[in-house]
Design an enzyme around this catalytic site. Structure first.
Site, short mmCIF file in Angstrom:
data_model
loop_
_atom_site.label_atom_id
_atom_site.label_comp_id
_atom_site.label_asym_id
_atom_site.label_seq_id
_atom_site.Cartn_x
_atom_site.Cartn_y
_atom_site.Cartn_z
N GLY A 32 26.75 53.73 35.30
CA GLY A 32 26.38 53.03 34.07
C GLY A 32 26.66 51.53 34.19
O GLY A 32 27.16 51.06 35.22
N GLY A 99 24.69 59.48 29.13
CA GLY A 99 23.58 58.62 28.73
C GLY A 99 22.73 58.19 29.92
O GLY A 99 21.53 57.98 29.80
N GLU A 106 29.61 63.52 37.18
CA GLU A 106 30.74 62.89 36.50
C GLU A 106 31.81 63.93 36.15
O GLU A 106 33.00 63.71 36.32
CB GLU A 106 30.26 62.18 35.22
C1 5RP Z 1 26.23 57.94 32.63
C2 5RP Z 1 27.38 57.85 31.70
C3 5RP Z 1 27.91 56.48 31.40
O1 5RP Z 1 29.25 56.45 31.66
C4 5RP Z 1 27.66 56.19 29.96
O2 5RP Z 1 26.28 56.37 29.70
C5 5RP Z 1 28.08 54.77 29.58
O3 5RP Z 1 27.23 53.86 30.18
P1 5RP Z 1 27.34 52.30 29.92
O4 5RP Z 1 28.58 51.83 30.60
O5 5RP Z 1 26.08 51.73 30.54
O6 5RP Z 1 27.36 52.07 28.43
O7 5RP Z 1 27.90 58.80 31.19
O8 5RP Z 1 25.78 59.26 32.76
#
Ligand code: 5RP
Length: 230
Positions: A32, A99, A106
């Site tokens: 992310g 997201g 993860e």
């Molecule tokens: C990806 C994730 C990310 O950690 C999460 O979406 C947060 O992303 P960002 O740092 O861009 O806000 O779970 O699968």
């Protein structure tokens, strides 16, 4: 401070934290925009680590470009720390993640790690999880069946698509993502266990059974550290 500045600030705090580890250990790194800041800021210190494991192809590519030694998770038996972002986090340290669609890897790396350090800006802190749609990685042929079960749970599943191509988003593992809207998640541990039982669900993006041990939150007054016991 804008959102990128807050992410950079919190990523720097995470660098300072992981560099307290003795040299020669492995480090887990997530996916992310916040994790990207962490990768870039940690790059000058990469020799401090024996290697890193990454939660996505995208992060692996970035890590390799920055000169990190990226190990396969199968090669690592001891992982003291994992650093990653979150889409939402509640006061107990339970998170919604995925997201970016990397939730399965993860969760694997979070389970391997002794400590999970969550890095985010203050906009990710919520009283109750669920305003951000809850991602599920699923086996494609189970999609209609899972959709019905999610509706019965009170959510509205929407298949994640790639822009306006009409094509489903495909994860690094060949799965699809269902984003579940309309949930108010007052019992994250129970809901995680319940969704885990649905045939065809590979991973639910609720990180409640294994939550963050340390939350570093970037806000207008700087970085606040919040410790959580499991
Ligand atoms: C990806 C994730 C990310 O950690 C999460 O979406 C947060 O992303 P960002 O740092 O861009 O806000 O779970 O699968």
């Amino acid at each position: 401070m804008n959102s990128e500045a807050l992410k950079r600030l919190v990523a720097q705090a995470a660098c300072d934290e992981v560099l307290k580890q003795p040299a020669g250990q492995c480090l887990g790194i997530g996916t992310g925009s916040t994790a990207n800041w962490f990768i870039d800021l940690l790059a000058p210190h990469q020799s401090h680590f024996a290697g890193v494991v990454s939660s996505s192809v995208a992060s692996t590519q970035r890590l390799i470009q920055q000169g990190f030694y990226v190990l396969d998770t199968n090669q690592v038996t001891d992982l003291p720390v994992y650093v990653d972002g979150a889409d939402e986090i509640n006061p107990q340290g339970h998170m919604i993640k995925g997201g970016g669609g990397a939730l399965t890897r993860e969760k694997i790396i979070a389970a391997m790690a002794k400590r999970f350090i969550c890095i985010c800006d203050a906009s990710k802190q919520v009283a109750v999880l669920g305003h951000f749609p809850l991602p599920l990685e699923i086996i494609p042929l189970a999609e209609p069946c899972i959709m019905r079960t999610i509706t019965a749970l009170g959510g509205e599943g929407r298949l994640r698509m790639v822009g306006v191509t009409g094509q489903p988003f495909i994860t690094d593992n060949g799965g699809w993502i269902l984003d579940v809207h309309g949930l108010s998640i007052t019992q994250p541990v129970q809901l995680e266990a319940q969704i885990n039982q649905i045939p065809g669900v590979v991973t639910v993006g609720l990180f409640a059974q294994r939550k963050a041990d340390l939350l570093l939150v970037g806000g207008p007054t700087g970085v606040v550290a919040v410790a959580h016991s499991q």
